[in-house]
Write a protein that holds these residues in place. Structure first.
Motif, PDB file in Angstrom:
ATOM      1  N   GLU A   1      52.232  42.864  32.574  1.00  0.00           N
ATOM      2  CA  GLU A   1      51.817  43.726  33.691  1.00  0.00           C
ATOM      3  C   GLU A   1      50.506  44.450  33.353  1.00  0.00           C
ATOM      4  OE1 GLU A   1      53.573  47.192  36.647  1.00  0.00           O
ATOM      5  OE2 GLU A   1      54.864  46.418  35.067  1.00  0.00           O
ATOM      6  N   THR A   2      50.405  44.948  32.130  1.00  0.00           N
ATOM      7  CA  THR A   2      49.179  45.637  31.707  1.00  0.00           C
ATOM      8  C   THR A   2      47.979  44.701  31.820  1.00  0.00           C
ATOM      9  OG1 THR A   2      50.503  46.913  30.145  1.00  0.00           O
ATOM     10  CG2 THR A   2      48.119  46.946  29.799  1.00  0.00           C
ATOM     11  N   LEU A   3      48.149  43.457  31.319  1.00  0.00           N
ATOM     12  CA  LEU A   3      47.043  42.495  31.366  1.00  0.00           C
ATOM     13  C   LEU A   3      46.702  42.131  32.811  1.00  0.00           C
ATOM     14  CD1 LEU A   3      47.992  40.123  28.408  1.00  0.00           C
ATOM     15  CD2 LEU A   3      46.056  41.686  28.505  1.00  0.00           C
ATOM     16  N   PHE A   4      47.727  41.945  33.627  1.00  0.00           N
ATOM     17  CA  PHE A   4      47.490  41.564  35.025  1.00  0.00           C
ATOM     18  C   PHE A   4      46.637  42.636  35.717  1.00  0.00           C
ATOM     19  CE2 PHE A   4      48.203  40.643  39.450  1.00  0.00           C
ATOM     20  CZ  PHE A   4      48.304  39.257  39.482  1.00  0.00           C
ATOM     21  N   ARG A   5      46.951  43.902  35.436  1.00  0.00           N
ATOM     22  CA  ARG A   5      46.169  45.009  36.028  1.00  0.00           C
ATOM     23  C   ARG A   5      44.721  44.989  35.524  1.00  0.00           C
ATOM     24  NH1 ARG A   5      48.764  48.580  39.107  1.00  0.00           N
ATOM     25  NH2 ARG A   5      50.990  48.903  38.764  1.00  0.00           N
ATOM     26  N   GLU A   6      44.575  44.797  34.210  1.00  0.00           N
ATOM     27  CA  GLU A   6      43.220  44.804  33.635  1.00  0.00           C
ATOM     28  C   GLU A   6      42.353  43.701  34.240  1.00  0.00           C
ATOM     29  OE1 GLU A   6      43.471  44.514  29.379  1.00  0.00           O
ATOM     30  OE2 GLU A   6      44.522  46.428  29.170  1.00  0.00           O
ATOM     31  N   TYR A   7      42.948  42.516  34.427  1.00  0.00           N
ATOM     32  CA  TYR A   7      42.159  41.386  34.917  1.00  0.00           C
ATOM     33  C   TYR A   7      41.948  41.437  36.437  1.00  0.00           C
ATOM     34  CZ  TYR A   7      41.997  39.073  30.383  1.00  0.00           C
ATOM     35  OH  TYR A   7      41.715  38.764  29.067  1.00  0.00           O
ATOM     36  N   ASN A   8      42.980  41.856  37.181  1.00  0.00           N
ATOM     37  CA  ASN A   8      42.884  41.768  38.643  1.00  0.00           C
ATOM     38  C   ASN A   8      42.476  43.064  39.340  1.00  0.00           C
ATOM     39  OD1 ASN A   8      43.817  38.897  39.405  1.00  0.00           O
ATOM     40  ND2 ASN A   8      45.242  39.567  37.821  1.00  0.00           N
ATOM     41  N   GLY A   9      42.422  44.149  38.583  1.00  0.00           N
ATOM     42  CA  GLY A   9      41.920  45.398  39.159  1.00  0.00           C
ATOM     43  C   GLY A   9      43.016  46.224  39.815  1.00  0.00           C
ATOM     44  N   GLU A  10      42.638  47.423  40.226  1.00  0.00           N
ATOM     45  CA  GLU A  10      43.612  48.390  40.743  1.00  0.00           C
ATOM     46  C   GLU A  10      43.877  48.213  42.245  1.00  0.00           C
ATOM     47  OE1 GLU A  10      45.400  50.502  38.934  1.00  0.00           O
ATOM     48  OE2 GLU A  10      44.436  49.825  37.090  1.00  0.00           O
ATOM     49  N   THR A  11      43.126  47.309  42.890  1.00  0.00           N
ATOM     50  CA  THR A  11      43.275  47.152  44.351  1.00  0.00           C
ATOM     51  C   THR A  11      44.649  46.591  44.713  1.00  0.00           C
ATOM     52  OG1 THR A  11      40.928  46.574  44.314  1.00  0.00           O
ATOM     53  CG2 THR A  11      42.055  46.263  46.402  1.00  0.00           C
ATOM     54  N   ILE A  12      45.198  45.743  43.824  1.00  0.00           N
ATOM     55  CA  ILE A  12      46.477  45.080  44.143  1.00  0.00           C
ATOM     56  C   ILE A  12      47.644  46.053  44.055  1.00  0.00           C
ATOM     57  CG2 ILE A  12      48.092  43.264  43.454  1.00  0.00           C
ATOM     58  CD1 ILE A  12      45.914  41.575  42.566  1.00  0.00           C
ATOM     59  N   ILE A  13      48.501  45.988  45.068  1.00  0.00           N
ATOM     60  CA  ILE A  13      49.766  46.737  45.029  1.00  0.00           C
ATOM     61  C   ILE A  13      50.795  45.826  44.359  1.00  0.00           C
ATOM     62  CG2 ILE A  13      51.558  47.862  46.421  1.00  0.00           C
ATOM     63  CD1 ILE A  13      48.824  49.233  46.659  1.00  0.00           C
ATOM     64  N   PHE A  14      51.476  46.358  43.355  1.00  0.00           N
ATOM     65  CA  PHE A  14      52.384  45.531  42.558  1.00  0.00           C
ATOM     66  C   PHE A  14      53.775  45.421  43.166  1.00  0.00           C
ATOM     67  CE2 PHE A  14      50.793  44.689  38.064  1.00  0.00           C
ATOM     68  CZ  PHE A  14      49.493  44.519  38.524  1.00  0.00           C
TER      69      PHE A  14
ATOM     70  N   PHE B   1      39.504  32.770  34.413  1.00  0.00           N
ATOM     71  CA  PHE B   1      40.068  34.115  34.218  1.00  0.00           C
ATOM     72  C   PHE B   1      41.571  34.089  33.926  1.00  0.00           C
ATOM     73  CE2 PHE B   1      36.209  35.082  36.668  1.00  0.00           C
ATOM     74  CZ  PHE B   1      35.652  36.070  35.870  1.00  0.00           C
ATOM     75  N   THR B   2      42.324  33.291  34.712  1.00  0.00           N
ATOM     76  CA  THR B   2      43.780  33.262  34.501  1.00  0.00           C
ATOM     77  C   THR B   2      44.109  32.751  33.100  1.00  0.00           C
ATOM     78  OG1 THR B   2      44.095  32.898  36.857  1.00  0.00           O
ATOM     79  CG2 THR B   2      45.968  32.407  35.442  1.00  0.00           C
ATOM     80  N   GLN B   3      43.355  31.727  32.644  1.00  0.00           N
ATOM     81  CA  GLN B   3      43.643  31.147  31.320  1.00  0.00           C
ATOM     82  C   GLN B   3      43.268  32.128  30.202  1.00  0.00           C
ATOM     83  OE1 GLN B   3      45.426  28.514  31.609  1.00  0.00           O
ATOM     84  NE2 GLN B   3      44.919  28.251  33.776  1.00  0.00           N
ATOM     85  N   VAL B   4      42.201  32.912  30.414  1.00  0.00           N
ATOM     86  CA  VAL B   4      41.824  33.917  29.397  1.00  0.00           C
ATOM     87  C   VAL B   4      42.915  34.990  29.330  1.00  0.00           C
ATOM     88  CG1 VAL B   4      40.123  35.649  28.693  1.00  0.00           C
ATOM     89  CG2 VAL B   4      39.349  33.484  29.672  1.00  0.00           C
ATOM     90  N   MET B   5      43.427  35.375  30.498  1.00  0.00           N
ATOM     91  CA  MET B   5      44.522  36.362  30.523  1.00  0.00           C
ATOM     92  C   MET B   5      45.751  35.814  29.777  1.00  0.00           C
ATOM     93  SD  MET B   5      46.398  38.143  33.800  1.00  0.00           S
ATOM     94  CE  MET B   5      47.518  36.809  34.209  1.00  0.00           C
ATOM     95  N   PHE B   6      46.085  34.544  30.031  1.00  0.00           N
ATOM     96  CA  PHE B   6      47.215  33.920  29.310  1.00  0.00           C
ATOM     97  C   PHE B   6      46.934  33.897  27.802  1.00  0.00           C
ATOM     98  CE2 PHE B   6      48.576  30.989  33.114  1.00  0.00           C
ATOM     99  CZ  PHE B   6      49.137  32.089  33.746  1.00  0.00           C
TER     100      PHE B   6
ATOM    101  N   THR C   1      34.412  39.179  25.730  1.00  0.00           N
ATOM    102  CA  THR C   1      33.263  39.015  26.644  1.00  0.00           C
ATOM    103  C   THR C   1      33.739  38.960  28.096  1.00  0.00           C
ATOM    104  OG1 THR C   1      32.201  37.736  24.877  1.00  0.00           O
ATOM    105  CG2 THR C   1      31.176  37.636  27.033  1.00  0.00           C
ATOM    106  N   THR C   2      34.873  38.315  28.322  1.00  0.00           N
ATOM    107  CA  THR C   2      35.415  38.237  29.686  1.00  0.00           C
ATOM    108  C   THR C   2      35.753  39.638  30.187  1.00  0.00           C
ATOM    109  OG1 THR C   2      36.307  36.043  29.198  1.00  0.00           O
ATOM    110  CG2 THR C   2      37.217  37.180  31.116  1.00  0.00           C
ATOM    111  N   LYS C   3      36.409  40.429  29.338  1.00  0.00           N
ATOM    112  CA  LYS C   3      36.825  41.775  29.774  1.00  0.00           C
ATOM    113  C   LYS C   3      35.624  42.705  29.980  1.00  0.00           C
ATOM    114  CE  LYS C   3      40.963  43.183  28.336  1.00  0.00           C
ATOM    115  NZ  LYS C   3      42.191  43.347  27.545  1.00  0.00           N
ATOM    116  N   ASP C   4      34.562  42.452  29.203  1.00  0.00           N
ATOM    117  CA  ASP C   4      33.351  43.269  29.375  1.00  0.00           C
ATOM    118  C   ASP C   4      32.636  42.954  30.691  1.00  0.00           C
ATOM    119  OD1 ASP C   4      33.822  44.410  26.938  1.00  0.00           O
ATOM    120  OD2 ASP C   4      32.397  43.159  25.831  1.00  0.00           O
TER     121      ASP C   4
END
Length: 595
Positions: A488-501, A456-461, A274-277
């Protein structure tokens, strides 16, 4: 802001009163001796429980022991926390810890004994000794574990392995707390100094971007250097969880972790899905952050800096308390009466003094009252901390008042609900009573960041834990590359593509102590979502919800956590509470972007 050089300077009404537990230390020593005597008496029951009467006698004595032991331990712990540099309180706490080992040893025979009975025999004991009905639910609940408990000999072997199995977590703790040396940063005078954790949490919020970048690189430096060692400890911890789940006949490590709270796997999976949706408002917030900070590119070290500067509110303790009473008024007069009592009867230790334990907590002492530790700093964070801990405090107070000892304690699963409901009521009150657009923006920013960290951070964890355990169960080797790629994959999914890694982002997994306590962090997110759901209804003036919520605070652990929440109208087996919380997050981000 008042700073105190020692505890004696703090006004009496701002210090907790430990004499409510024991008026003098002799009483503590008497209870200590009593516990030792009961421990000896309990040992005699090993092999000697053959009927309802002897079973009742054992359980009654064990409960009496637990009542006195909790007081003995709490008193010593609270004394130590007043000043961790004092050696005498430390010696009392050491004695209490030694006593705890003796108590464990004297009662360890009971669970294997109980599960060696068949249910029919147990029910006949309860029928024959009427007073056992008090313990009935607890006894029968233990039978849920029957298929997961091994023979007495196997259980003994497993308990002897306990220490060895905790080595990965212990090793990480030593690396993370004792051995780790962070890189260097430049201080105000231009000198190079070693970064500390305390400095990091301040520097990562600094308005100077170069300072943030430098702190970020220095903070991650040891984790990247030690990546293989930490990957080995985390991999071992995960394999231990998986192996133990197999030995105990659970379908998976996740289901083993959820079993105690009687939570089905779907609740965990539903939280993540549900969070990812509904993740787009979080991505939008990252874009707003980039805009507000006027950055060409946003990186991870730009994610914690407050977006509204120059709004430093000074809020004295007296003012914070008054604000709390006004903000929590929707919960009714009885609730406010309890809060006033906390202050008037000295349940709270307010001020920071040299040697006092840092942070904040609530400790409910059954048969006495809750004790709350603060280190009040006269700022917005301290106001939120006060409201949060008093939420736990009222929960402890009401559960102890309305529940017998056996069900007075509440599960971690529901613990964060009471504290977060209070925080949501507070932020709502502050926003409704603030016309200055800068302060409003500051409040919204504060709450959005808190939502992000607690939810959000805890759901990602939680998803990281699920994926890595799943790999271990399928026999996929776990190492630095696997952890990096998954994180890294999860971080991208949760935080979006705007962040430069930056290179460091993918090593985020290596610094999280919670990963050594498997499948625990999801409870922060479910508790937070439940609280948002309830607070929204309370603010709408829904009398039924207010009544059922106060009943929930009185329920302790009288039912399983999901069932207790269902009675308040929160059903975590459906996506609704999570969707409602995420909808609220979307509204907050929208309002923030409009101001």
């Amino acid at each position: 802001m008042t700073t105190y050089t020692n505890r004696n300077e703090v006004p009496v009404h701002e210090k907790w009163n430990l004499s409510d537990i024991y008026p003098k230390i002799e009483k503590w020593e008497n209870d200590y001796q009593l516990i030792e005597e009961i421990t000896v008496s309990l040992k005699k029951f090993d092999g000697n429980i053959h009927d309802g009467h002897s079973l009742y006698e054992y359980l009654k004595q064990r409960e009496e022991l637990s009542f006195h032991f909790n007081k003995v331990y709490a008193y010593a712990m609270l004394m130590v926390d007043e000043n961790t540099r004092e050696t005498l309180p430390q010696s009392y706490l050491d004695k209490a810890k030694q006593l705890s080992v003796k108590v464990s040893a004297a009662t360890s025979f009971f669970m294997p004994y109980l599960l060696s009975l068949d249910e029919e025999t147990l029910r006949s004991y309860i029928k024959e000794e009427g007073r056992l009905t008090y313990f009935e639910e607890d006894l029968l609940d233990s039978f849920r574990y029957k298929e997961h408990v091994l023979s007495k000999e196997q259980e003994e072997i497993l308990s002897k392995l306990g220490e060895a199995l905790s080595v990965p977590g212990h090793t990480f703790g030593m690396i993370n707390n004792a051995d780790i040396k962070f890189g260097e940063v430049t201080n105000e005078n231009g000198d190079r100094i070693e970064l500390t954790r305390g400095m990091y949490s301040k520097l990562i919020e600094d308005e100077d971007r170069e300072k943030r970048r430098e702190a970020y690189k220095a903070y991650y430096q040891p984790y990247v250097q030690l990546k293989n060692s930490i990957a080995a400890t985390l991999s071992a911890a995960i394999k231990n969880n998986v192996t133990l789940a197999k030995i105990r006949h659970y379908p998976s490590a996740l289901e083993k972790a959820l079993f105690g709270d009687n939570v089905p796997r779907e609740v965990y999976e539903n939280l993540i899905q549900t969070t990812k949706d509904n993740i787009s408002p979080l991505h939008q917030y990252t874009r707003i952050r980039k805009e507000k900070l006027k950055l060409d590119e946003i990186r991870q070290y730009d994610m914690s800096v407050p977006l509204v500067s120059g709004v430093k509110q000074v809020i004295s303790y007296e003012e914070a308390y008054e604000t709390m009473l006004k903000a929590l008024a929707p919960l009714g007069e009885d609730y406010l009466t309890i809060l006033k009592e906390f202050k008037d009867k000295c349940y709270i230790d307010v001020r920071e003094t040299p040697g006092k334990r840092s942070g904040a907590y609530n400790l409910g002492v059954y048969g006495v009252h809750p004790y709350i530790l603060l280190n009040h700093q006269d700022d917005l964070d301290s106001l939120f901390t006060l409201v949060h801990e008093c939420g736990h405090g009222v929960h402890s107070k009401l559960s102890s008042q309305y529940q017998p000892q056996i069900t007075a304690g509440y599960s971690i699963f529901v613990a964060e609900v009471a504290s977060t409901v209070n925080e949501v009521l507070l932020i709502n009150y502050l926003l409704n009573n603030e016309s200055d657009p800068e302060v409003r923006k500051h409040l919204l920013n504060h709450f959005i960041d808190q939502f992000k960290g607690t939810f959000f951070t805890q759901v990602m964890f939680a998803e990281f834990e699920m994926k890595t355990h799943d790999m271990a169960e399928r026999g996929i080797p776990l190492n630095v590359e696997v952890f990096n790629q998954t994180y890294e994959t999860l971080f991208r999914e949760y935080n979006g593509e705007t962040i430069i890694f930056d290179e460091e982002v993918k090593y985020g997994w290596s610094r999280i102590p919670h990963f050594y306590r498997p499948f625990y962090v999801y409870k922060y997110a479910t508790g937070f979502a439940s609280a948002i759901h309830l607070a929204t209804k309370i603010l709408e003036g829904d009398q039924e919800t207010i009544h059922s919520y106060l009943e929930f605070l009185k329920s302790g652990s009288s039912d399983y956590p999901l069932e207790l929440l269902k009675k308040t109208g929160v059903d975590l087996t459906t996506p609704d509470p999570i969707q409602n919380a995420l909808k609220r997050f979307g509204e907050l981000v929208e309002e923030f972007s409009q101001i």
